[in-house]
Design an enzyme around this catalytic site. Structure first.
Site, PDB file in Angstrom:
ATOM      1  N   ASP A  34      54.672  26.588  61.476  1.00 25.72           N
ATOM      2  CA  ASP A  34      54.478  27.067  62.842  1.00 25.72           C
ATOM      3  C   ASP A  34      54.228  25.838  63.719  1.00 25.72           C
ATOM      4  O   ASP A  34      53.405  24.984  63.366  1.00 25.72           O
ATOM      5  CB  ASP A  34      53.273  28.019  62.882  1.00 25.72           C
ATOM      6  N   ILE A  35      54.951  25.723  64.849  1.00 21.65           N
ATOM      7  CA  ILE A  35      54.774  24.538  65.701  1.00 21.65           C
ATOM      8  C   ILE A  35      53.602  24.676  66.669  1.00 21.65           C
ATOM      9  O   ILE A  35      53.283  23.743  67.396  1.00 21.65           O
ATOM     10  CB  ILE A  35      56.070  24.153  66.465  1.00 21.65           C
ATOM     11  N   ASN A  86      52.587  41.115  62.837  1.00 26.58           N
ATOM     12  CA  ASN A  86      52.354  41.945  64.021  1.00 26.58           C
ATOM     13  C   ASN A  86      53.618  42.710  64.420  1.00 26.58           C
ATOM     14  O   ASN A  86      54.724  42.182  64.283  1.00 26.58           O
ATOM     15  CB  ASN A  86      51.928  41.058  65.201  1.00 26.58           C
ATOM     16  N   HIS A  92      50.131  42.115  69.485  1.00 30.54           N
ATOM     17  CA  HIS A  92      50.192  40.652  69.591  1.00 30.54           C
ATOM     18  C   HIS A  92      51.471  40.020  69.073  1.00 30.54           C
ATOM     19  O   HIS A  92      51.491  38.818  68.798  1.00 30.54           O
ATOM     20  CB  HIS A  92      48.969  39.990  68.921  1.00 30.54           C
ATOM     21  N   HIS A  99      58.167  38.548  61.371  1.00 30.21           N
ATOM     22  CA  HIS A  99      57.681  37.308  60.767  1.00 30.21           C
ATOM     23  C   HIS A  99      56.268  37.506  60.229  1.00 30.21           C
ATOM     24  O   HIS A  99      55.493  38.279  60.764  1.00 30.21           O
ATOM     25  CB  HIS A  99      57.737  36.128  61.746  1.00 30.21           C
ATOM     26  N   PHE A 100      56.013  36.825  59.137  1.00 29.05           N
ATOM     27  CA  PHE A 100      54.718  36.864  58.473  1.00 29.05           C
ATOM     28  C   PHE A 100      54.072  35.493  58.617  1.00 29.05           C
ATOM     29  O   PHE A 100      54.704  34.483  58.313  1.00 29.05           O
ATOM     30  CB  PHE A 100      54.886  37.190  56.986  1.00 29.05           C
ATOM     31  N   HIS A 101      52.840  35.473  59.063  1.00 30.05           N
ATOM     32  CA  HIS A 101      52.083  34.222  59.170  1.00 30.05           C
ATOM     33  C   HIS A 101      51.263  34.027  57.902  1.00 30.05           C
ATOM     34  O   HIS A 101      50.639  34.975  57.419  1.00 30.05           O
ATOM     35  CB  HIS A 101      51.086  34.293  60.335  1.00 30.05           C
TER      36      HIS A 101
END
Length: 137
Positions: A34-35, A86, A92, A99-101
């Site tokens: 993640d940037i 999300n 959010h 996408h999964f963080h």
């Protein structure tokens, strides 16, 4: 759908039009840093199939997601971490591609912060809700 895909930043990353710090790639899955990280090692794991919300992604395009998340956990050395996914602006979601963080939580200041607004209920309400949901499964 094609126009949404054409403007989707994650689809552009998948196609190679936008560079990323790629950590893993297969025919169905891409993982990259993640940037705008919440902590060191914060990464995203995405299905290459374009869908806005989790329910839009066919099951067979989700099969590698959690195994890749586990590889990221091991590779970053995270011992405490959050897995976040999300769906919708109210929840959010900012990029309209599933996408999964994987967010390491090294201390109280870094990583994901969560509010957990528990609601009062009773066993009769929970039982009724259980029966309603179970009937639809």
């Amino acid at each position: 759908m094609a126009s949404k895909m054409a403007s989707c930043i994650f689809c552009k990353i998948i196609k190679g039009d936008i560079p990323c710090f790629k950590l893993y790639e297969s025919d169905k899955t891409l993982a990259f840093l993640d940037i705008n990280p919440l902590s060191r090692g914060h990464a995203l794991v995405i299905p290459k199939f374009h869908g806005e919300k989790l329910a839009d992604i066919p099951d067979d395009n989700l099969s590698e997601i959690l195994p890749v998340v586990k590889k990221l956990v091991a590779a970053t050395g995270a011992t405490e971490y959050n897995i976040l996914q999300n769906n919708g602006r109210g929840a959010h979601q900012e990029v309209d591609h599933v996408h999964f963080h994987m967010i390491p939580k090294p201390n109280a200041e870094e990583g994901l912060g969560i509010r957990w607004p528990q609601q009062k209920t009773d066993m009769d309400k929970i039982k009724a809700l259980y029966e309603e949901i179970k009937a639809r499964m």
